[in-house]
Design a protein around this motif. Structure first.
Motif, PDB file in Angstrom:
ATOM      1  N   THR A 120       0.872  -1.346   0.199  1.00 57.71           N
ATOM      2  CA  THR A 120       0.009  -0.046  -0.034  1.00 57.71           C
ATOM      3  C   THR A 120       0.962   1.146   0.010  1.00 57.71           C
ATOM      4  N   THR A 121       1.853   1.196   0.719  1.00 56.24           N
ATOM      5  CA  THR A 121       2.735   2.369   0.807  1.00 56.24           C
ATOM      6  C   THR A 121       3.529   2.480  -0.363  1.00 56.24           C
ATOM      7  N   ALA A 122       3.701   1.610  -1.103  1.00 51.85           N
ATOM      8  CA  ALA A 122       4.671   1.543  -2.285  1.00 51.85           C
ATOM      9  C   ALA A 122       3.645   2.199  -3.456  1.00 51.85           C
ATOM     10  N   LEU A 123       2.392   1.773  -3.454  1.00 52.13           N
ATOM     11  CA  LEU A 123       1.540   2.163  -4.362  1.00 52.13           C
ATOM     12  C   LEU A 123       1.265   3.627  -3.987  1.00 52.13           C
ATOM     13  N   LEU A 131       8.093  -0.410  -8.079  1.00 52.40           N
ATOM     14  CA  LEU A 131       8.303  -1.685  -7.371  1.00 52.40           C
ATOM     15  C   LEU A 131       6.639  -2.260  -7.110  1.00 52.40           C
ATOM     16  N   ALA A 132       5.987  -1.516  -6.953  1.00 50.71           N
ATOM     17  CA  ALA A 132       4.468  -2.010  -6.521  1.00 50.71           C
ATOM     18  C   ALA A 132       4.158  -3.160  -7.167  1.00 50.71           C
ATOM     19  N   PRO A 133       4.208  -3.457  -8.320  1.00 51.47           N
ATOM     20  CA  PRO A 133       3.567  -4.639  -9.033  1.00 51.47           C
ATOM     21  C   PRO A 133       4.258  -6.059  -8.414  1.00 51.47           C
ATOM     22  N   GLY A 134       5.469  -5.744  -8.265  1.00 47.91           N
ATOM     23  CA  GLY A 134       6.201  -6.916  -7.674  1.00 47.91           C
ATOM     24  C   GLY A 134       5.594  -7.150  -6.256  1.00 47.91           C
ATOM     25  N   LEU A 135       5.479  -6.270  -5.547  1.00 45.52           N
ATOM     26  CA  LEU A 135       4.943  -6.362  -4.211  1.00 45.52           C
ATOM     27  C   LEU A 135       3.406  -7.043  -3.904  1.00 45.52           C
ATOM     28  N   ALA A 136       2.583  -6.345  -5.150  1.00 43.69           N
ATOM     29  CA  ALA A 136       1.440  -7.116  -5.376  1.00 43.69           C
ATOM     30  C   ALA A 136       1.475  -8.504  -5.451  1.00 43.69           C
ATOM     31  N   ARG A 137       2.278  -8.805  -6.321  1.00 44.59           N
ATOM     32  CA  ARG A 137       2.292 -10.307  -6.776  1.00 44.59           C
ATOM     33  C   ARG A 137       2.747 -11.335  -5.434  1.00 44.59           C
ATOM     34  N   ALA A 138       3.539 -10.380  -4.770  1.00 42.63           N
ATOM     35  CA  ALA A 138       4.136 -11.420  -3.580  1.00 42.63           C
ATOM     36  C   ALA A 138       3.133 -11.596  -2.516  1.00 42.63           C
ATOM     37  N   VAL A 139       2.125 -10.771  -2.408  1.00 41.79           N
ATOM     38  CA  VAL A 139       0.962 -11.124  -1.511  1.00 41.79           C
ATOM     39  C   VAL A 139      -0.183 -11.678  -2.064  1.00 41.79           C
ATOM     40  N   SER A 158      -3.564  -9.141  -7.415  1.00 41.82           N
ATOM     41  CA  SER A 158      -3.461  -8.782  -8.993  1.00 41.82           C
ATOM     42  C   SER A 158      -3.165  -7.309  -9.022  1.00 41.82           C
ATOM     43  N   PRO A 159      -1.991  -7.145  -9.710  1.00 37.40           N
ATOM     44  CA  PRO A 159      -1.941  -5.242  -9.857  1.00 37.40           C
ATOM     45  C   PRO A 159      -2.926  -4.878 -10.741  1.00 37.40           C
ATOM     46  N   ALA A 160      -3.443  -3.635 -10.270  1.00 35.98           N
ATOM     47  CA  ALA A 160      -4.397  -2.942 -11.154  1.00 35.98           C
ATOM     48  C   ALA A 160      -3.785  -1.558 -11.945  1.00 35.98           C
TER      49      ALA A 160
END
Length: 401
Positions: free
Chosen positions: A157-160, A166-174, A177-179
């Motif tokens: 959330t902080t990255a977005l 780097l947010a898309p990679g963090l999204a996939r890690a949790v 799906s990145p929007a």
């Protein structure tokens, strides 16, 4: 290749690597282990030297980083996660590394090295992105093993909200799906004492069980959720579905959040695209400060709902005048609450009286008292403009903070 540029970069490799490690230690508090831990300092220096040498081996011919190279880079990201380095510090490390490498290349180039400079810059741009992704993957994977799910979602959330690439990679890690775009929902939770940190984390954890979206509580009085605005999903699932648009998901989240915090809240929202969410976040925060406090939030408020109140808040003279009217109305019996209900029911007397559970004549008496106290007719165009703004500002808690 016999190039002056690559020869100069090779000559400076060790000095440049030492400088990079020193800069990390100076500018990133979580990296200061290099000052006290000889083994980790040596590891950091070896990695900085290795990366520069691989650049010199691959860039002249435009050869890509190999899978073994990417795995080594990922292992370094994992190693940094094991030292306790946060996602925020990781972003600073990667940003500093990119800037330092670009500066080294430009400083080593002479006027006769234009072709070589362009070649290495093109290589660094493409392969640097792959290296950053690998480092992030390793760091995130290690954090996944070490950090609670709530902490990893908070990092996402902080990255977005910071427009971090780097947010898309963090999204996939949790497992999210990145929007392409999100509705940023800010739930303002004023009052003292503020919810304790442990309580806030518990609320976020509970909300995440029903709302699989980026959620964080970055400030004591502010809960934030990012609702994917370009994906429709079925409730309580991670799969796209019909009949569950972003506004409905935002409303469901707001209601659950209100019940979880169990105190009056004000909600603001604004939609923005990824890499431009910082502006949407700032807008949603401002809206939440102007939105009414409600025991159970009924909906997220948007700019269209509170644009007048936002404009008033920025003009001290007007705001002072309106707050004076609010103090005057506070002398009467339930006058502010009566006006709030009156305008919420489009000034329909019978509907307003029924909502207040009073006789229509009692409503008339109260409206007449408003007129006498303020010299403003609540049912006139002037009255709607002035008194509805007084009601809205008072309902937001702006004059009691």
């Amino acid at each position: 290749m016999g190039s002056h540029l690559f020869a100069e970069l090779a000559r400076r490799t060790l000095d440049d690597a030492h400088h990079e490690v020193e800069v990390y230690g100076q500018q990133i508090p979580e990296y200061r282990f290099v000052e006290h831990d000889g083994r980790r300092r040596a590891e950091a220096l070896d990695y900085a030297v290795w990366l520069r040498r691989r650049t010199l081996e691959l860039a002249p011919e435009g050869a890509p980083l190999t899978q073994a190279d990417l795995d080594h880079i990922a292992s370094m990201g994992a190693s940094r996660a094991r030292t306790g380095m946060s996602a925020a510090s990781r972003r600073r490390v990667l940003g500093l590394h990119t800037n330092l490498m670009l500066r080294e290349i430009q400083e080593a180039a002479g006027p006769e090295n234009t072709d070589e400079l362009m070649r290495v810059m093109v290589w660094f741009t493409a392969q640097g992105t792959r290296g950053i992704d690998a480092y992030t993957r390793g760091h995130a994977a290690e954090q996944k093993r070490r950090l609670p799910f709530v902490a990893r979602v908070r990092a996402l959330t902080t990255a977005l909200l910071a427009d971090d690439a780097l947010a898309p990679g963090l999204a996939r890690a949790v497992g999210m799906s990145p929007a392409a775009s999100y509705e940023v929902v800010v739930v303002r939770v004023p009052g003292r004492p503020a919810p304790a940190a442990g309580g806030r984390e518990g609320i976020v954890e509970a909300l995440l069980t029903h709302h699989r979206m980026p959620i964080a509580w970055p400030r004591a009085e502010e809960l934030v959720a990012l609702v994917p605005a370009d994906q429709d999903r079925a409730p309580d699932t991670a799969q796209p579905g019909r009949g569950w648009p972003a506004r409905d998901r935002a409303l469901a989240f707001v209601r659950d959040a209100g019940e979880a915090v169990a105190r009056p809240c004000a909600v603001g929202s604004s939609t923005g695209r990824v890499r431009a969410l910082a502006d949407a976040y700032a807008r949603a925060r401002r809206i939440s400060l102007a939105a009414p406090l409600q025991p159970v939030p009924r909906r997220p408020h948007t700019l269209a709902d509170v644009f007048v109140e936002l404009a008033v808040a920025e003009d001290r003279d007007i705001d002072t005048w309106l707050s004076g009217l609010a103090r005057t109305l506070a002398r009467g019996p339930e006058l502010l609450a009566t006006l709030e209900t009156y305008y919420a029911h489009d000034m329909r007397r019978r509907n307003t009286a029924a909502a207040l559970n009073i006789h229509p004549r009692t409503l008339d008496y109260r409206l007449q008292r408003v007129r006498r106290l303020t010299d403003v007719d609540p049912g006139s165009a002037r009255g709607v403009r002035i008194l509805s703004t007084v009601v809205a500002r008072a309902a937001s808690g702006a004059w009691t903070a």
